[in-house]
Design an enzyme around this catalytic site. Structure first.
Site, PDB file in Angstrom:
ATOM      1  CB  VAL A   1      -2.820  -0.535 -11.795  1.00  0.00           C
ATOM      2  CG1 VAL A   1      -3.507  -0.928 -12.933  1.00  0.00           C
ATOM      3  CG2 VAL A   1      -1.379  -1.149 -11.649  1.00  0.00           C
ATOM      4  CB  SER A   2      -5.251   4.714 -13.356  1.00  0.00           C
ATOM      5  OG  SER A   2      -6.580   5.523 -13.408  1.00  0.00           O
ATOM      6  N   PRO A   3      -7.834   2.658 -13.173  1.00  0.00           N
ATOM      7  CG  PRO A   3      -9.815   2.828 -11.823  1.00  0.00           C
ATOM      8  CD  PRO A   3      -8.325   3.356 -11.720  1.00  0.00           C
TER       9      PRO A   3
ATOM     10  CG  ASP B   1      -6.825   7.325 -10.489  1.00  0.00           C
ATOM     11  OD1 ASP B   1      -6.888   7.366 -11.784  1.00  0.00           O
ATOM     12  OD2 ASP B   1      -6.136   6.350 -10.325  1.00  0.00           O
TER      13      ASP B   1
END
Ligand code: NAG
Ligand code: NAG
Ligand code: NAG
Ligand code: NAG
Length: 737
Positions: free
Chosen positions: A308-310, A418
């Site tokens: 999960v990436s922001p 990321d």
């Protein structure tokens, strides 16, 4: 090592508890302590980017704890959330099976606190200052939580957080079976689970913890300011919201008054002071937030964050602006060109704030509407397992598979969108060229059985078979279940991907219900507490493992790592559900503390150029030509300074904004505020350095006369321990509308 403290601490706690109160309620205590650590010259933990060394503070890192006890004599547990990349082993602390220590996964904190070689290469080994700051903070926040123990109630609430995370390896997720995927609306988990702690006697809330999965990678691999990333920002915003919504004295909410020419003139007459010598405690006195032991504690904890990436706008090629190769996350074969974008792109500070706000705003909602009270038992199970050779029964007893010694594949070196790696690898690589094979073999040639065991991962770094100068990767991992009534927390020592986390939660829940004699039911809520108790990188599903993207290449113990976790967690869950005694297999992790190597040189002392003192203003605030600042503008000044790691100014501040109130200067912002930046720069080829204090004036700042202030500590060159404290202030300036 400091770890001995803990054992003593816990023993005392147990004794002291029996003197507190009597009653049926839970006893609840919360605490929080500064763990910012060295703000200069220490490599940051997360991106393994050589040269990404701390040089200032965006906002401070904290350790936040809650303790819940079932009445006076009953069981109790403690949960500590660190604004750190992950949690490490902290020695004897691990005797305690009812304590979980979890990391938020910020990639913007000082590193060198983990004990295994592969996690301390870029930090030049173990950094005592980083480790000690964290250990002190853990100890202090637990002591506070303990001293605050009072009868109270716990409420639980859940809800989805919109747009705070996307799947950064969707091609791997798609390899999971279609029937399984069709049960879920999204390829990431959006649910936030929140606890609200309320003091029984006053009816006031004393704190709130929540769990939600999104990476602490809003700040990029080029950032050099210490930051709690999006979860740290969310916690800062949440705690500030609580303080102000309860009308605690706060200058920021004073009424506005118009600027008068006399105020502008007054501001103009206030000149910068020269640097002054002060006491060690001075910077603490200029903190804006009270550090009293009874303030509200709000914590944002990590969950199954693996994929999960922001950076929710997605990943794009930096040359063409087009989307990257879907399966490889590269652009014309180059992984470095494919970079994820946060919602504030290209401003990473803004992205951090926005992703923090999205979590904070949802948390406030859930907090305000939390009415589902938790009752029921407190319980816990904890065990150490050697993950190098677990036999896993995949069903029916006729299909047994095994885990392998730890190893990393080339997809690990490729990094992620990321933070791409720099060695020419791509995510999804299932081959290694001859050159890298030779380099690898110089370090350690993997055994044939290891190569076969890890397939389809090609072994790039055989970390589980490397023991020089000490172990490169963990073999022995802790797993733990904490139960507070119908909330069941699974402490996992790594980063589960979305689907891996779902499988684990489901397996544990089924096991609890099947064995629990109606203690557990559909309403039992199972939550993964990620990055807890030690760090062992990633855990993907077997299907995701086949693609060998970053998360799979970093799944240390081979294709059946997840199955092994599920099998072992089911044993713990069965033991808990049946009320059996804790499992004890006699294993414990090695204590490497006597082997750790530290190559980072100590601070070498500080000087100023001739004619100036520490704390003198180098460049004063430049006021706009209209004569005053408006909200949204930036006021900044530079000061002659010294290495921040001479003294961490723990629970203090390197910077403050002061406001003139009836002829007295009052601190109104400090370096823990998101709007105030402390940036440190060393001059080349000398021991001189300067600090730049930048204040992004908030739109809601109260009109008035302000100045900037800097605090620091300098060390006499070659003295190694003689430190002197200094402060300095800028000239006055006016803020109006
Ligand atoms: C502030 O305190 C009051 C009790 O004095 C409480 O009812 C209220 O919920 C608190 N505010 C928030 C935001 O929790
Ligand atoms: C990604 O790889 C899969 C095989 O794993 C293949 O079927 C698919 O077409 C590829 N997708 C793209 C967009 O290249
Ligand atoms: C873990 O198990 C492996 C294989 O059984 C063994 O070689 C190794 O020594 C064990 N590791 C530790 C730290 O006990
Ligand atoms: C130090 O030197 C480098 C390279 O020459 C230069 O880019 C940098 O601006 C210098 N830093 C300072 C603070 O003078």
């Amino acid at each position: 090592m400091k770890s001995k403290h803990y054992y003593w601490l816990i023993v005392c706690s147990v004794w002291a508890l029996s003197n507190v109160v009597d009653g049926e309620d839970y006893l609840i205590g919360l605490g929080s302590y500064d763990m910012t650590g060295p703000a200069s010259n220490v490599n940051m933990m997360g991106y393994a980017n050589m040269g990404q060394d701390t040089s200032g503070v965006h906002f401070r890192l904290r350790a936040r704890a809650f303790i819940v006890a079932e009445g006076v004599q009953g069981p109790r547990l403690a949960f500590v959330n660190l604004d750190a990349g992950m949690a490490s082993q902290y020695g004897d602390l691990y005797r305690e099976n009812n304590l979980a220590i979890s990391g938020t996964h910020t990639h913007a904190g000082p590193g060198g606190y983990l004990q295994y070689v592969v996690y301390s290469i870029t930090s030049l080994g173990f950094v005592h200052q980083s480790f000690d700051a964290i250990v002190d903070a853990i100890e202090q926040c637990i002591v506070q939580a303990h001293n605050n123990l009072k009868p109270g109630s716990i409420f639980i609430n859940k809800g989805e957080v919109a747009n705070a995370g996307i799947n950064r390896s969707p091609s791997a997720y798609l390899l999971n079976p279609p029937q399984e995927r069709s049960r879920y609306a999204n390829n990431v988990d959006k649910e936030m689970t929140l606890l609200k702690f309320v003091d029984r006697d006053t009816g006031k809330s004393v704190g709130s913890f929540n769990w939600f999965a999104t990476h602490g990678t809003s700040m990029s691999k080029n950032n050099k300011l210490i930051s709690g990333d999006n979860k740290g920002a969310a916690a800062r915003l949440f705690e500030d919201w609580f303080r102000s919504s309860n009308g605690t004295a706060n200058t920021k909410t004073h009424s506005r008054s118009p600027t008068t020419p006399s105020m502008v003139a007054k501001a103009g007459r206030i000149k910068a002071t020269g640097g002054q010598t002060c006491d060690k405690s001075t910077s603490r006195q200029f903190k804006v937030r009270s550090t009293s032991a009874t303030h509200f504690v709000g914590a944002f904890c990590q969950s199954n964050v693996g994929d999960v990436s922001p950076n929710v706008l997605g990943a794009f090629c930096i040359d063409s602006g087009k989307p990257c190769n879907f399966n490889r996350s590269s652009c014309h074969g180059d992984d470095r060109l494919c970079v994820g974008r946060g919602p504030g792109y290209p401003d990473e500070i803004l992205s951090t704030k926005i992703i923090g706000e999205r979590q904070y705003i949802r948390a406030v909602d859930l907090f305000n509407t939390a009415r589902d009270e938790i009752n029921g038992r407190i319980d816990y199970r904890h065990v150490y397992i050697n993950f190098t050779n677990i036999e896993v029964d995949l069903g029916g007893g006729d299909q047994t598979v095994k885990t392998c010694p730890a190893a990393l594949g080339p997809g690990f070196a490729a990094g992620t969108t990321d933070g791409p790696g720099a060695f020419g690898f791509q995510q999804g690589d299932t081959k290694i060229n001859e050159f890298w094979k030779r380099v690898r073999d110089l370090l350690k040639k993997p055994s044939k059985s290891q190569e076969a065991c890890q397939l389809p991962k090609p072994v790039l770094l055989d970390t589980g078979e490397m023991f020089e100068p000490y172990a490169w990767a963990p073999a022995i991992l802790p797993i733990q279940i904490l139960r507070i009534g119908k909330l069941v927390l699974l402490s996992v020592p790594g980063e589960f991907t979305t689907m891996a986390g779902r499988r684990l939660r489901e397996a544990v829940k089924e096991t609890l219900i099947a064995n629990g004699n109606r203690e557990f039911d559909d309403d039992t809520h199972v939550v993964i507490a990620g990055l807890s108790n030690t760090y062992s990188q990633y855990i993907t599903t077997f299907e995701e493992y086949q693609q060998q993207r970053y998360e799979a290449a970093s799944t240390l113990y081979g294709p059946h790592t997840l199955s092994a976790y599920i099998q072992e967690f089911k044993k713990l869950a069965t033991s808990m559900a049946k009320g059996e005694k804790p499992i004890n297999n006699g294993l414990s992790p090695p204590d490497l503390s006597s082997h750790l190597i530290s190559l980072l040189s100590p601070p070498s002392g500080d000087t100023t150029p001739p004619g100036v003192k520490f704390g003198d203003v180098k460049t004063d605030v430049a006021v706009p030509s209209r004569g005053w600042f408006r909200g949204g503008e930036k006021a900044s000044a530079t000061f002659w300074s010294a290495a921040p790691r001479n003294d961490l100014l723990t629970e203090g501040t390197f910077a403050s904004v002061e406001m003139l109130m009836e002829d007295r200067w009052m601190p109104v912002y400090d370096d823990d505020d998101l709007c105030l930046f402390f940036k440190w720069t060393a001059l080349n080829a000398s021991l001189s350095s300067y600090a730049r204090i930048e204040w992004e004036i908030p739109e809601e700042a109260v009109p008035g006369v302000y100045r900037l202030r800097h605090f620091g500590a300098w060390m006499i060159p070659r003295s190694t321990n003689v430190v002197k404290y200094f402060t300095g202030t800028s000239g006055g300036f006016e803020v109006s509308q």
